[in-house]
Motif scaffolding. Structure first.
Motif, mmCIF file in Angstrom:
data_model
loop_
_atom_site.group_PDB
_atom_site.id
_atom_site.type_symbol
_atom_site.label_atom_id
_atom_site.label_comp_id
_atom_site.label_asym_id
_atom_site.label_seq_id
_atom_site.Cartn_x
_atom_site.Cartn_y
_atom_site.Cartn_z
ATOM 1 N N PHE A 6 8.062 8.307 -8.326
ATOM 2 C CA PHE A 6 7.176 8.125 -7.187
ATOM 3 C C PHE A 6 7.423 6.793 -6.495
ATOM 4 C CE2 PHE A 6 4.798 5.945 -10.487
ATOM 5 C CZ PHE A 6 4.141 4.916 -9.832
ATOM 6 N N LEU A 7 7.981 5.826 -7.247
ATOM 7 C CA LEU A 7 8.280 4.529 -6.646
ATOM 8 C C LEU A 7 9.433 4.624 -5.658
ATOM 9 C CD1 LEU A 7 8.043 2.146 -9.748
ATOM 10 C CD2 LEU A 7 6.332 2.511 -7.981
ATOM 11 N N LYS A 8 10.239 5.672 -5.788
ATOM 12 C CA LYS A 8 11.411 5.812 -4.936
ATOM 13 C C LYS A 8 11.119 6.658 -3.693
ATOM 14 C CE LYS A 8 14.487 5.539 -8.967
ATOM 15 N NZ LYS A 8 13.398 5.372 -9.952
ATOM 16 N N GLU A 9 9.871 7.180 -3.610
ATOM 17 C CA GLU A 9 9.510 7.966 -2.435
ATOM 18 C C GLU A 9 9.536 7.075 -1.200
ATOM 19 O OE1 GLU A 9 8.703 11.241 -1.946
ATOM 20 O OE2 GLU A 9 9.440 11.558 -3.986
ATOM 21 N N PRO A 10 10.136 7.535 -0.100
ATOM 22 C CA PRO A 10 10.192 6.709 1.100
ATOM 23 C C PRO A 10 8.805 6.464 1.671
ATOM 24 C CG PRO A 10 10.880 8.947 1.604
ATOM 25 C CD PRO A 10 10.766 8.858 0.110
ATOM 26 N N VAL A 11 8.589 5.251 2.153
ATOM 27 C CA VAL A 11 7.318 4.905 2.766
ATOM 28 C C VAL A 11 7.520 4.912 4.277
ATOM 29 C CG1 VAL A 11 5.563 3.134 3.044
ATOM 30 C CG2 VAL A 11 6.585 3.530 0.801
ATOM 31 N N GLY A 12 6.996 5.915 4.931
ATOM 32 C CA GLY A 12 7.168 6.027 6.372
ATOM 33 C C GLY A 12 6.268 7.095 6.918
ATOM 34 N N GLY A 13 6.309 7.325 8.222
ATOM 35 C CA GLY A 13 5.469 8.347 8.833
ATOM 36 C C GLY A 13 4.077 7.820 9.085
ATOM 37 N N LYS A 14 3.164 8.064 8.173
ATOM 38 C CA LYS A 14 1.811 7.551 8.336
ATOM 39 C C LYS A 14 1.807 6.052 8.034
ATOM 40 C CE LYS A 14 -0.207 10.259 5.341
ATOM 41 N NZ LYS A 14 -1.289 10.810 4.494
ATOM 42 N N SER A 15 0.640 5.449 8.012
ATOM 43 C CA SER A 15 0.561 4.009 7.755
ATOM 44 C C SER A 15 1.167 3.692 6.396
ATOM 45 C CB SER A 15 -0.890 3.542 7.799
ATOM 46 O OG SER A 15 -1.595 3.993 6.661
ATOM 47 N N VAL A 16 1.669 2.476 6.274
ATOM 48 C CA VAL A 16 2.281 2.058 5.012
ATOM 49 C C VAL A 16 1.278 2.171 3.877
ATOM 50 C CG1 VAL A 16 3.301 0.116 3.759
ATOM 51 C CG2 VAL A 16 3.958 0.545 6.134
ATOM 52 N N VAL A 17 0.057 1.688 4.113
ATOM 53 C CA VAL A 17 -0.980 1.745 3.071
ATOM 54 C C VAL A 17 -1.268 3.198 2.694
ATOM 55 C CG1 VAL A 17 -3.405 1.271 2.548
ATOM 56 C CG2 VAL A 17 -2.042 -0.443 3.756
ATOM 57 N N GLY A 18 -1.374 4.063 3.693
ATOM 58 C CA GLY A 18 -1.642 5.470 3.423
ATOM 59 C C GLY A 18 -0.542 6.120 2.610
ATOM 60 N N LYS A 19 0.691 5.758 2.886
ATOM 61 C CA LYS A 19 1.811 6.339 2.147
ATOM 62 C C LYS A 19 1.837 5.847 0.703
ATOM 63 C CE LYS A 19 5.400 8.937 1.723
ATOM 64 N NZ LYS A 19 5.229 10.403 1.726
ATOM 65 N N ILE A 20 1.490 4.592 0.490
ATOM 66 C CA ILE A 20 1.429 4.073 -0.882
ATOM 67 C C ILE A 20 0.354 4.821 -1.666
ATOM 68 C CG2 ILE A 20 0.948 2.046 -2.327
ATOM 69 C CD1 ILE A 20 1.951 0.343 0.074
ATOM 70 N N VAL A 21 -0.790 5.028 -1.021
ATOM 71 C CA VAL A 21 -1.877 5.795 -1.655
ATOM 72 C C VAL A 21 -1.381 7.195 -2.008
ATOM 73 C CG1 VAL A 21 -4.119 6.903 -1.255
ATOM 74 C CG2 VAL A 21 -3.766 4.516 -0.580
ATOM 75 N N ASP A 22 -0.678 7.833 -1.080
ATOM 76 C CA ASP A 22 -0.144 9.178 -1.327
ATOM 77 C C ASP A 22 0.830 9.189 -2.498
ATOM 78 O OD1 ASP A 22 -1.614 10.240 0.699
ATOM 79 O OD2 ASP A 22 0.051 10.489 2.105
ATOM 80 N N ASN A 23 1.728 8.208 -2.537
ATOM 81 C CA ASN A 23 2.734 8.159 -3.604
ATOM 82 C C ASN A 23 2.080 8.060 -4.978
ATOM 83 O OD1 ASN A 23 4.734 8.291 -1.687
ATOM 84 N ND2 ASN A 23 5.504 6.217 -1.992
ATOM 85 N N ILE A 24 1.062 7.203 -5.066
ATOM 86 C CA ILE A 24 0.401 7.008 -6.367
ATOM 87 C C ILE A 24 -0.419 8.238 -6.747
ATOM 88 C CG2 ILE A 24 -1.302 5.635 -7.631
ATOM 89 C CD1 ILE A 24 -0.349 3.209 -5.992
ATOM 90 N N THR A 25 -1.171 8.806 -5.787
ATOM 91 C CA THR A 25 -1.978 9.996 -6.117
ATOM 92 C C THR A 25 -1.094 11.195 -6.436
ATOM 93 O OG1 THR A 25 -2.211 10.457 -3.736
ATOM 94 C CG2 THR A 25 -4.016 9.299 -4.805
ATOM 95 N N ASN A 26 0.022 11.324 -5.726
ATOM 96 C CA ASN A 26 0.955 12.413 -6.041
ATOM 97 C C ASN A 26 1.534 12.257 -7.440
ATOM 98 O OD1 ASN A 26 0.637 13.742 -3.606
ATOM 99 N ND2 ASN A 26 2.369 12.708 -2.618
ATOM 100 N N ALA A 27 1.775 11.011 -7.845
ATOM 101 C CA ALA A 27 2.293 10.756 -9.193
ATOM 102 C C ALA A 27 1.286 11.179 -10.257
ATOM 103 C CB ALA A 27 2.636 9.278 -9.354
ATOM 104 N N ILE A 28 -0.003 11.001 -9.945
ATOM 105 C CA ILE A 28 -1.058 11.420 -10.883
ATOM 106 C C ILE A 28 -1.123 12.943 -10.933
ATOM 107 C CG2 ILE A 28 -3.542 11.375 -11.338
ATOM 108 C CD1 ILE A 28 -3.571 8.592 -9.947
ATOM 109 N N ILE A 29 -1.071 13.575 -9.755
ATOM 110 C CA ILE A 29 -1.119 15.033 -9.687
ATOM 111 C C ILE A 29 0.080 15.658 -10.402
ATOM 112 C CG2 ILE A 29 -0.963 17.011 -8.103
ATOM 113 C CD1 ILE A 29 -2.498 15.226 -6.059
ATOM 114 N N ASN A 30 1.255 15.048 -10.218
ATOM 115 C CA ASN A 30 2.483 15.581 -10.818
ATOM 116 C C ASN A 30 2.639 15.247 -12.296
ATOM 117 O OD1 ASN A 30 3.194 16.571 -8.298
ATOM 118 N ND2 ASN A 30 4.417 14.773 -7.753
ATOM 119 N N GLY A 31 1.772 14.395 -12.804
ATOM 120 C CA GLY A 31 1.830 14.053 -14.221
ATOM 121 C C GLY A 31 2.728 12.881 -14.553
#
Length: 244
Positions: A6-31
């Protein structure tokens, strides 16, 4: 740091903060991150994602506010291990902000109530829930009757008694997540529900109102699930017609 894709997911598109939140929550969802795991440090997240520390700090604050992570001073930031009702806030705020939110929330609550009643009936029928717990439903119904049949019924008191009656039903499920959802929906719909109560009282529909609540209590006592959908639909007829 190996294995943390999840640390290697690109941060772009939406706000930087929003993408970081997404990366971390996706990592929790994915296990990749499990309940109780310590997440990488602010510096590690910043370096791995190619973002500033301030953005990481803001993202962690958001996740903490929603109960997804918690910070232990001098130890680090950890994925929460227990359900927190704050986790529902983003979903429910999103519903509130949508056009025609009152009707959507009524529909949401109908679906939830149908599920709650089926679950409560199933638990009672299987004797997973002590039958004496039904006495709380009767007590709540009696309190509701006292409030709405008083010589000068107060909308706030009737509303509070109505909420207590429905929460007594939710408690039969023994499901804390359902309790959290219903408690929060009750909070955000207070205004429209009080308007519905005022309409019921002013139109002299008190007996009909009590009859609908008695039907709910009766189906729980008899463990008859065949009429749940019809009774719930009927139960929300006044609230669904409220125009704010």
């Amino acid at each position: 740091m190996e294995g943390t894709s999840f640390l290697k997911e690109p941060v772009g598109g939406k706000s930087v903060v929003g993408k970081i939140v997404d990366n971390i929550t996706n990592a929790i969802i994915n296990g990749e991150l499990k309940p109780g795991d310590k997440i990488p440090t602010e510096g590690e997240l910043s370096e791995a994602m190619g973002v500033g520390r301030n953005s990481v700090r803001e993202a962690i604050k958001i996740l903490e506010a929603y109960g997804v992570v918690h910070i232990k001073r001098a130890e680090g930031t950890f994925v929460s291990q227990e359900y927190d009702s704050k986790m529902l806030y983003p979903i429910l705020y999103g519903i509130i902000l949508q056009k025609d939110s009152t009707n959507q929330i009524v529909d949401l609550r109908k679906v939830i109530d149908v599920g709650i009643l089926h679950l409560a009936v199933a638990k009672l029928a299987a004797q997973e829930m002590p039958a004496h717990r039904l006495s709380r439903i009767e007590e709540a119904l009696e309190r509701l009757k006292v409030e709405i049949l008083s010589p000068e019924p107060q909308v706030k008191n009737v509303h509070d008694a109505d909420v207590a009656f429905h929460m007594a039903i939710v408690d039969l499920t023994g499901n804390t997540m359902l309790q959290g959802i219903c408690n929060y929906v009750d909070k955000i719909t207070r205004r429209s529900r009080m308007m519905a109560m005022d309409q019921i009282i002013s139109e002299g529909a008190v007996e009909k109102f009590l009859e609908m609540h008695q039907k709910l209590a009766d189906l729980l006592k008899t463990c008859d699930s065949s009429q749940i959908s019809q009774i719930v639909e009927e139960h929300y007829q006044y609230w669904a017609n409220v125009k704010e």
